[in-house]
Every structure is written in C-alpha cells, then in structure tokens.
Design a protein around this motif. Structure first.
Motif, PDB file in Angstrom:
ATOM      1  N   THR A 106       0.808  -1.224   0.000  1.00 21.81           N
ATOM      2  CA  THR A 106       0.000   0.000   0.000  1.00 21.81           C
ATOM      3  C   THR A 106       0.840   1.271   0.000  1.00 21.81           C
ATOM      4  N   GLY A 107       2.126   1.147   0.362  1.00 21.88           N
ATOM      5  CA  GLY A 107       2.960   2.322   0.490  1.00 21.88           C
ATOM      6  C   GLY A 107       2.628   3.130   1.729  1.00 21.88           C
ATOM      7  N   LYS A 108       2.034   2.480   2.725  1.00 24.11           N
ATOM      8  CA  LYS A 108       1.605   3.164   3.945  1.00 24.11           C
ATOM      9  C   LYS A 108       2.357   2.631   5.160  1.00 24.11           C
ATOM     10  N   LEU A 109       2.406   3.478   6.185  1.00 25.24           N
ATOM     11  CA  LEU A 109       2.974   3.131   7.478  1.00 25.24           C
ATOM     12  C   LEU A 109       1.833   2.790   8.422  1.00 25.24           C
ATOM     13  N   TYR A 110       2.029   1.750   9.245  1.00 28.55           N
ATOM     14  CA  TYR A 110       0.990   1.307  10.182  1.00 28.55           C
ATOM     15  C   TYR A 110       1.559   1.373  11.596  1.00 28.55           C
ATOM     16  N   SER A 111       0.917   2.191  12.435  1.00 29.65           N
ATOM     17  CA  SER A 111       1.408   2.419  13.793  1.00 29.65           C
ATOM     18  C   SER A 111       0.352   1.988  14.797  1.00 29.65           C
ATOM     19  N   LEU A 112       0.739   1.098  15.704  1.00 29.02           N
ATOM     20  CA  LEU A 112      -0.182   0.613  16.736  1.00 29.02           C
ATOM     21  C   LEU A 112      -0.190   1.570  17.918  1.00 29.02           C
ATOM     22  N   ASN A 113      -1.395   2.028  18.276  1.00 27.11           N
ATOM     23  CA  ASN A 113      -1.582   2.845  19.474  1.00 27.11           C
ATOM     24  C   ASN A 113      -2.024   1.932  20.604  1.00 27.11           C
ATOM     25  N   ASN A 114      -1.070   1.512  21.426  1.00 28.14           N
ATOM     26  CA  ASN A 114      -1.386   0.566  22.485  1.00 28.14           C
ATOM     27  C   ASN A 114      -2.363   1.153  23.494  1.00 28.14           C
ATOM     28  N   GLY A 115      -2.316   2.460  23.691  1.00 33.43           N
ATOM     29  CA  GLY A 115      -3.206   3.097  24.648  1.00 33.43           C
ATOM     30  C   GLY A 115      -4.627   3.257  24.156  1.00 33.43           C
ATOM     31  N   TYR A 116      -4.806   3.318  22.846  1.00 32.85           N
ATOM     32  CA  TYR A 116      -6.143   3.495  22.272  1.00 32.85           C
ATOM     33  C   TYR A 116      -6.733   2.191  21.743  1.00 32.85           C
ATOM     34  N   GLY A 117      -5.895   1.178  21.544  1.00 35.13           N
ATOM     35  CA  GLY A 117      -6.385  -0.053  20.936  1.00 35.13           C
ATOM     36  C   GLY A 117      -6.716   0.130  19.468  1.00 35.13           C
ATOM     37  N   THR A 118      -5.885   0.927  18.770  1.00 37.24           N
ATOM     38  CA  THR A 118      -6.116   1.200  17.359  1.00 37.24           C
ATOM     39  C   THR A 118      -4.812   1.128  16.579  1.00 37.24           C
ATOM     40  N   VAL A 119      -4.954   1.064  15.268  1.00 34.65           N
ATOM     41  CA  VAL A 119      -3.821   1.174  14.358  1.00 34.65           C
ATOM     42  C   VAL A 119      -4.085   2.363  13.435  1.00 34.65           C
ATOM     43  N   TYR A 120      -3.121   3.258  13.333  1.00 37.28           N
ATOM     44  CA  TYR A 120      -3.213   4.369  12.393  1.00 37.28           C
ATOM     45  C   TYR A 120      -2.556   3.973  11.078  1.00 37.28           C
ATOM     46  N   VAL A 121      -3.233   4.306   9.984  1.00 38.82           N
ATOM     47  CA  VAL A 121      -2.656   4.174   8.647  1.00 38.82           C
ATOM     48  C   VAL A 121      -2.127   5.549   8.267  1.00 38.82           C
ATOM     49  N   ILE A 122      -0.810   5.654   8.071  1.00 39.31           N
ATOM     50  CA  ILE A 122      -0.149   6.936   7.870  1.00 39.31           C
ATOM     51  C   ILE A 122       0.480   6.995   6.482  1.00 39.31           C
ATOM     52  N   ASP A 123       0.264   8.101   5.778  1.00 35.83           N
ATOM     53  CA  ASP A 123       0.912   8.330   4.493  1.00 35.83           C
ATOM     54  C   ASP A 123       2.321   8.871   4.762  1.00 35.83           C
ATOM     55  N   PRO A 124       3.369   8.119   4.440  1.00 39.36           N
ATOM     56  CA  PRO A 124       4.731   8.562   4.741  1.00 39.36           C
ATOM     57  C   PRO A 124       5.198   9.719   3.861  1.00 39.36           C
ATOM     58  N   ALA A 125       4.471  10.016   2.805  1.00 39.97           N
ATOM     59  CA  ALA A 125       4.846  11.134   1.941  1.00 39.97           C
ATOM     60  C   ALA A 125       4.383  12.465   2.525  1.00 39.97           C
ATOM     61  N   THR A 126       3.257  12.430   3.267  1.00 37.59           N
ATOM     62  CA  THR A 126       2.686  13.664   3.815  1.00 37.59           C
ATOM     63  C   THR A 126       2.644  13.682   5.337  1.00 37.59           C
ATOM     64  N   ASN A 127       2.957  12.527   5.974  1.00 33.68           N
ATOM     65  CA  ASN A 127       2.918  12.380   7.440  1.00 33.68           C
ATOM     66  C   ASN A 127       1.509  12.577   8.000  1.00 33.68           C
ATOM     67  N   THR A 128       0.502  12.277   7.205  1.00 38.88           N
ATOM     68  CA  THR A 128      -0.876  12.443   7.652  1.00 38.88           C
ATOM     69  C   THR A 128      -1.511  11.101   7.989  1.00 38.88           C
ATOM     70  N   ILE A 129      -2.374  11.097   9.006  1.00 36.81           N
ATOM     71  CA  ILE A 129      -3.124   9.907   9.398  1.00 36.81           C
ATOM     72  C   ILE A 129      -4.352   9.803   8.512  1.00 36.81           C
ATOM     73  N   GLU A 130      -4.432   8.730   7.727  1.00 32.91           N
ATOM     74  CA  GLU A 130      -5.504   8.592   6.745  1.00 32.91           C
ATOM     75  C   GLU A 130      -6.662   7.723   7.227  1.00 32.91           C
ATOM     76  N   GLN A 131      -6.383   6.811   8.144  1.00 33.09           N
ATOM     77  CA  GLN A 131      -7.420   5.856   8.563  1.00 33.09           C
ATOM     78  C   GLN A 131      -7.094   5.333   9.947  1.00 33.09           C
ATOM     79  N   THR A 132      -8.128   4.963  10.695  1.00 31.32           N
ATOM     80  CA  THR A 132      -7.974   4.333  11.996  1.00 31.32           C
ATOM     81  C   THR A 132      -8.637   2.967  11.966  1.00 31.32           C
ATOM     82  N   VAL A 133      -7.898   1.936  12.344  1.00 32.78           N
ATOM     83  CA  VAL A 133      -8.419   0.566  12.398  1.00 32.78           C
ATOM     84  C   VAL A 133      -8.434   0.123  13.852  1.00 32.78           C
TER      85      VAL A 133
END
Length: 216
Positions: A65-92
């Motif tokens: 996908t060309g995306k970065l996936y970061s686990l938020n252990n405190g929220y119980g979510t994963v952020y999908v981040i665009d590494p070209a713009t450093n923006t959070i595009e989706q929350t799983v």
C-alpha cells in the motif's frame, strides 16, 4: 515514497520523522517533522495533543500500500499513515494487541497481545490479522491461557512461530502455558491454522526470543 525513518515516542504519543536520504544534506539524519497521534475521541485529557495516551508500540511499513501502520497501544487502534505527507488517513480498531508483524509478502499485518482484565483466573492471548488491501481486521485467533511473547515467520514465510512466556498474577499466572511454542500454517493467510504445539523449556518471564538459521 521518500526515504525516511519513523521513530515512536512512547511517552509523548508521537512519531519523530527523520530524513534518510544521504543526498539531502538539509534533512539527512535530522528530525524533519513530528506526527501527533492524539485521538480526541479516545483521549479527552490530552487537550494540547502532546503528550497523550496513544502509547505507540509497534510499527510496520507495507510496500503493498505504500503506507505506514502504527499501533496505538493506549487506544487499541492502528493508524494508517501516508509517509509522503505524514498524515493519518485511517484508523483501524485493534484492541488486545501490543505489537505488529508484517507478513513476508507485505499484504497482512499480525498483531499480538493478551487480555488480562476480563477473567481474573485466565489470560486470553490473541493474534489479530489486518488485510492492508482491505484496510480492516479480517481474522482473530484466541489463545486461552497463552501469553504470546515473540512471534516470527519462518524464512520461507510458510509458518508463523509464537513463543510462550509469563504474565499476570496469582491464578492467572499459574494457569498459563509457559513451556510451549505454537507453530501456525501461514500459507493460507489471512487464515492461521495451528499446525503444531511444541513443548519446550520453562520461560517464567515476559519474553522468550526466537531465531532461525538461514535455510529454515
């Protein structure tokens, strides 16, 4: 995708972005941006955004996908981040996970963790699979009385090895399997089918490392 390194800041709830392009002297090995992981819907106490309670703990990059996936252990979510713009595009949503592992083909992300709160007598381990192409969780595998410590794919990618370790207190800890390695068939991902449970030595601690020889 620009050449960058992304460093999680657990206590701040942020990610530092470092330039990783040797030809760009202005940004190479320097912090170029900070990604604020604050979620106002889940963390109303962090009004200023940083620090917050995201507790980033686990991150992978998928070439699919060309995306970065970061686990938020405190929220119980994963952020999908665009590494070209450093923006959070989706929350799983991904509760009961404390780390992320990318499948060898880059298509699936496996989270591992344990529920220690629901049952005072038993720990419930869990493996969760995200399909990055679909952008959602597609499989959950519960592991009763098993705390998944370290997990790795075999060199050929056909098996997923999950080591046991210890956690919890009292009866919870007493009921744990602390002498096992679980071996899953990973050829049918997103499905993970238990191939074999192997008895090994005792690991009365929180981490049991694993390594493979090159041809395994």
């Amino acid at each position: 995708v620009p050449k960058r390194a992304f460093v999680s800041n657990l206590k701040d709830g942020s990610i530092s972005v470092l330039g990783n392009e040797p030809g760009d002297a202005g940004s190479y090995m320097k912090v170029t941006a900070t990604i604020n992981l604050h979620d106002p819907q889940r963390d109303k106490d962090a009004a200023a955004g940083i620090p917050n309670n995201a507790f980033p703990h686990g991150k992978v990059y998928s070439p699919v996908t060309g995306k970065l996936y970061s686990l938020n252990n405190g929220y119980g979510t994963v952020y999908v981040i665009d590494p070209a713009t450093n923006t959070i595009e989706q929350t799983v949503s991904m509760p009961v996970s404390s780390n992320l592992l990318l499948s060898p083909d880059g298509r699936f992300i496996i989270g591992k963790g344990a529920d220690r709160k629901s049952d005072p007598d038993h720990v419930l381990g869990r493996l969760t699979v995200i399909d990055v192409a679909a952008g959602r969780v597609v499989e959950n595998i519960d592991l009763p009385d098993f705390y998944p410590s370290v997990y790795r794919f075999s060199i050929d990618g056909n098996k997923l090895y999950v080591t046991s370790a210890a956690t919890g207190k009292g009866v919870q800890r007493d009921n744990l399997k602390t002498r096992s390695v679980l071996i899953f068939d990973a050829t049918g991902l997103p499905s993970l089918v238990l191939h074999k449970e192997v008895a090994v030595g005792l690991a009365d601690c929180g981490r049991r490392p694993i390594a493979f020889t090159r041809d395994t």
